[in-house]
Motif scaffolding. Structure first.
Motif: not given
Ligand SMILES: Nc1ncnc2c1ncn2[C@@H]1O[C@H](COP(=O)(O)OP(=O)(O)OP(=O)(O)O)[C@@H](O)[C@H]1O
Ligand SMILES: [Mg+2]
Lengths: 338, 309
Positions: A30-32, A161-163, A167-169
Motif C-alpha cells: 500500500r505504501i508502495w 507514517y505509512e503516508y 511520499k518519501f518513496g
C-alpha cells in the motif's frame, strides 16, 4: 433526467457489485502504491520530467562521444595513465556536477585536477535543472494533498507514517530515475566504450556514485518535503525551497572563502556545497581544492582540526535531513490530530 | 452475537480546548443509521475518530468487533468513507485511476483494483465518464466519484458525511437513492451524516441526534417521532381560550399551531379532551391524531435542551 436515472439503474443491474473475496495486500504494497501512483502520474503529465531525462541522456551521450574519440590522444599525451583513470575522472566530475553550479563553485582533487579536463564535461545547467525540477515536482507532494483535501482519503485508509513513507518513496523514485540512473548508465557506457578495463578495479567507483546520488536524493527529499508540508500552496513551498538552496550556494561560499587559509564554518549552511564536499568524503579524499567563481582555488583539509572538518560536513547534512523529516512528521501528525 | 456494528463508550475528542465530541456513548445497529445534528454538532469529529484520523482524547470505540485503538487498520479496510469536502482531489487524474488507486490503498491487487474501480464507477452511474479527468467533473459527479472510491474495496460499512452538500434536487435524490440501495440491495451498513432531516428520513430508519458534541437522542425514527411528540390536533367552535386553559390546568402540554390546538399525547388524552370540552361548554369540530415528522422531534429536542440550560 428520469431517462438518465433509468440508464443508471440498468448499469447497476448489468454490472452488479461483486463482493470481494480475495486477500488484501500487506502494508508495504500500500505504501508502495502511493509512491508508484504519484510517479506514474507525474511522468505521464509532466513534460519537464521527460525533457530533463532527455537532456541528461543527451549530455551523457556528448560526453561519451568526446571521451571515446579522444581516448587515444588523452592516453598518448600523458594526460591520463589508464583507461580506468579516464572512466574515473569523467564520471566523478559528471556526478559532482549534480550539486555544483559550474559557474560558481567547483571542486578539484589534488594531483589529477590540473589536466584541464576535470569538470569540463559537466554542463553547468544540469545541477540547476535538476534542482529546479526536483523542487517543481516534489513541492506538490504534500502541499497538493492539503489543498485538495486528498489527505483525508489517505488518512482514512492508512496510518499517517505509512503516508509519509509513501511520499518519501515517491520522491525516491523520481530521484533514482532522474539523478541516480543516468550516472549508472553512464558508468556502463564508458565501461563498455573504453574497453580494456578491469571491472573489479572500477566497481568501487560505481558504488560510490550510487552512494553519493542516494545521499543527494535523501537530502533533497527531506528538504523539499519539509517545505511542502508547511503550506498548502505548492508554489510557495517550491519557491522557498529553491530560493533557500540556490541563494545559499550563491552567497555562502563567498563568505566562507573570505579568509584564504581557512574555509569558514558558514559553509555549513550551504547544502549544495556540503553535498559537493561529501562527494570527496565518499571517494575517500580529505585534501582537495574548491574553486571559487573567480577561479581562485581554496585548499580544503577535512582532517586537520582547522576550519571545516569531515565530521562537520556529514553531521551538517545529517542534521538537515533529520530536521526535514521531523518537520514532515510533526506537520502530518499535528495538522489533523490536535 | 450482537447486532451492533459500532459501539462507543464515553468517547471524547477535544481540539485543544474546543469540544469536538464529549463522552459519546452510542450503539449503532446493523443496517442504516443517520447522524443528525446542526453545524458543529460533532458528527464529522465522531466519524474521523472512528476512522483513526483523529486520536480520541478519552474513551473507547469498537467497529465490527475491532477496537479502534489496537485494530484500526482492520476497521479502515471495512469502512468506505465519503468525506464532506467538495474537492476534485487530484484534478488532472482520471476517475478510473483515482478510484483504482483508492482500492490499492485498501489492499486490492493492481488488476483487481482496476476492475473494481470500473464496476464502482458504473454502479454510481459514471461508467461513461470514467476516463475523464476529475477536474472536469460537476459537483454531483464528484460526489459520485467519492462514493465509488468508498465502495471500491467492498467495505461492510459506508459512512457518508453530508453527501448531498451543494447538490441540486435531482443530484440529491440520485445520491440518496444510491446510498439507500447500498443498504437494501447490497446489504451494506450505511451511516448518513447530515444536518438535513429530510435526507436522513429518506434513507434510514434509525437516527442518532447530536448537539454540541453530545448525543441528544438515539433510536428508531418512528419511535423517536411517536414517543417524543405525537400530538392530537383539535379544533373547537368557541371558548377556545377557556378550553385551552382547562387542559393546561389538567396538566397537559398544549400549544397552538397552524390554526389547531395541539395536545401532546399521553395516556387517555382523548378522554381528557372530551371532558375539557364538556367543562368549558364548547364543541369539538375536529379531532385528529398527528404523528410528527423527525423535523418536529429535532426542533423539540433543541427546545428542551435550551430550556434546561
Ligand atoms: N480541526 C479542528 N480544529 C479545531 N476545532 C475543530 C476542528 N474540527 C472541528 N472542530 C470543532 O469541533 C466541533 C464539532 O465539529 P464537527 O466538524 O465535528 O461538526 P459537524 O457536526 O460535522 O458539523 P457540520 O455539519 O458543519 O459538518 C465544532 O465546534 C468545530 O468548530
Ligand atoms: Mg461535518
Amino acid at each position: 433526467m428520469t431517462i438518465e436515472s433509468n440508464e443508471n439503474g440498468a448499469y447497476v443491474k448489468k454490472f452488479s457489485f461483486r463482493p470481494f473475496a480475495g486477500i488484501r495486500r500487506g502494508r508495504l504494497y500500500r505504501i508502495w502504491s502511493i509512491s508508484w501512483q504519484w510517479w506514474t502520474h507525474e511522468w505521464s503529465r509532466s513534460r519537464a520530467v521527460k525533457f530533463l531525462i532527455g537532456f541528461q541522456l543527451f549530455t551523457l551521450l556528448i560526453t561519451n562521444i568526446f571521451i571515446l574519440t579522444t581516448k587515444d590522444f588523452l592516453l598518448l599525451g600523458g594526460l591520463y595513465e589508464s583507461t580506468e583513470q579516464i572512466l574515473e575522472q569523467t564520471l566523478i566530475s559528471l556526478v559532482r556536477g549534480i550539486v555544483s553550479f559550474q559557474t560558481e563553485i567547483r571542486g578539484e582533487s589534488h594531483g589529477s585536477g590540473d589536466n584541464g579536463f576535470d569538470g569540463s564535461f559537466t554542463i553547468g545547467g544540469t545541477s540547476l535543472f535538476i534542482l529546479i525540477l526536483a523542487v517543481l515536482v516534489g513541492s506538490g507532494l504534500i502541499a497538493d494533498d492539503i489543498s485538495n483535501k486528498t489527505n483525508e482519503i489517505y488518512y482514512a485508509k492508512l496510518e499517517k507514517y505509512e503516508y509519509i513513507l509513501g511520499k518519501f518513496g515517491a520522491f525516491f523514485i523520481f530521484g533514482n530515475v532522474i539523478i541516480t540512473l543516468p550516472y549508472v548508465i553512464e558508468f556502463g557506457l564508458l565501461f563498455v566504450g573504453l574497453g580494456d578495463i578491469d571491472l573489479l578495479a572500477v566497481l568501487p567507483l560505481l558504488f560510490q556514485v550510487i552512494l553519493f546520488t542516494e545521499l543527494v536524493n535523501l537530502t533533497y527529499a527531506a528538504i523539499i518535503l519539509a517545505f511542502s508540508s508547511l503550506t498548502s500552496r505548492k508554489l510557495y513551498a517550491g519557491l522557498t525551497t529553491f530560493m533557500i538552496l540556490f541563494l545559499a550556494s550563491m552567497i555562502v561560499p563567498a563568505l566562507a572563502f573570505k579568509d584564504n587559509l581557512v574555509i569558514g564554518l558558514e559553509l555549513l549552511s550551504d547544502v549544495l556545497t556540503l553535498l559537493l564536499i561529501s562527494s570527496y568524503i565518499i571517494m575517500g579524499e580529505v585534501e582537495f581544492q574548491l574553486v571559487s567563481m573567480d577561479g581562485i582555488p581554496y585548499p580544503v583539509h577535512l582532517a586537520d582540526g582547522v576550519g571545516i572538518e569531515g565530521w562537520m560536513v556529514l553531521g551538517g547534512i545529517g542534521a538537515i535531513v533529520l530536521v526535514g523529516i521531523l518537520v514532515v512528521i510533526i506537520q502530518v501528525y499535528r495538522r489533523h490530530s490536535t | 452475537m450482537s447486532t451492533e456494528i459500532i459501539t462507543t463508550n464515553q468517547l471524547s475528542k477535544f481540539y485543544g480546548s474546543i469540544r469536538g465530541i464529549h463522552e459519546v456513548s452510542i450503539k449503532v445497529p446493523a443496517g442504516g443509521v443517520g447522524f443528525l445534528g446542526p453545524n458543529g454538532a460533532g458528527k464529522t469529529t465522531l466519524i474521523r475518530t472512528l476512522l483513526g484520523i483523529l486520536r480520541p482524547t478519552k474513551g473507547t470505540a469498537n467497529v465490527l468487533g475491532y477496537d479502534i485503538k489496537s485494530r484500526i487498520n482492520e476497521v479502515r479496510d471495512r469502512i468506505g468513507y465519503i468525506p464532506e469536502f467538495n474537492t476534485s482531489f487530484i484534478p488532472d487524474m482520471t476517475a478510473m485511476k483515482f478510484v483504482a488507486f483508492c482500492g490499492r490503498m485498501n489492499g486490492l491487487a493492481h488488476s483487481e483494483s482496476k476492475q473494481r474501480a470500473s464496476d464502482s464507477l458504473y454502479y454510481v452511474g459514471l461508467g461513461e465518464e470514467r476516463y475523464r479527468k476529475l477536474g472536469t467533473f460537476s459537483l454531483g459527479m464528484k460526489q459520485k466519484v467519492k462514493l465509488a472510491s468508498a465502495l471500491v474495496h467492498d467495505p461492510e460499512i459506508i459512512i457518508a458525511d453530508e453527501p448531498t452538500n451543494g447538490l441540486d434536487p435531482t443530484g440529491r435524490n440520485q445520491m440518496l437513492e444510491l446510498i439507500r440501495n447500498l443498504q437494501t440491495d447490497q446489504g451494506k451498513h450505511v451511516i448518513l451524516s447530515s444536518h438535513l432531516l429530510r435526507d436522513v428520513e429518506q434513507t434510514t430508519d434509525y437516527a442518532i441526534v447530536f448537539s454540541e458534541g453530545e448525543i441528544l437522542a438515539q433510536g428508531n425514527i418512528k419511535q423517536l417521532t411517536s414517543g417524543r411528540r405525537s400530538s392530537i390536533s383539535v379544533k373547537v367552535k368557541f371558548n377556545e381560550e377557556h378550553f385551552l386553559n382547562n387542559l393546561k390546568d389538567k396538566g397537559f402540554e398544549v400549544w397552538e399551531e397552524g390554526g389547531f390546538i395541539e395536545v401532546k399525547r399521553v395516556n387517555d388524552t382523548e378522554n381528557a379532551i372530551f371532558r375539557a370540552a364538556n367543562e368549558t361548554s364548547t364543541e369539538i369540530r375536529y379531532l385528529g391524531s398527528r404523528s410528527s415528522t423527525l423535523e418536529d422531534v429535532f426542533v423539540d429536542l433543541f427546545r428542551n435542551k435550551e430550556g434546561i440550560q
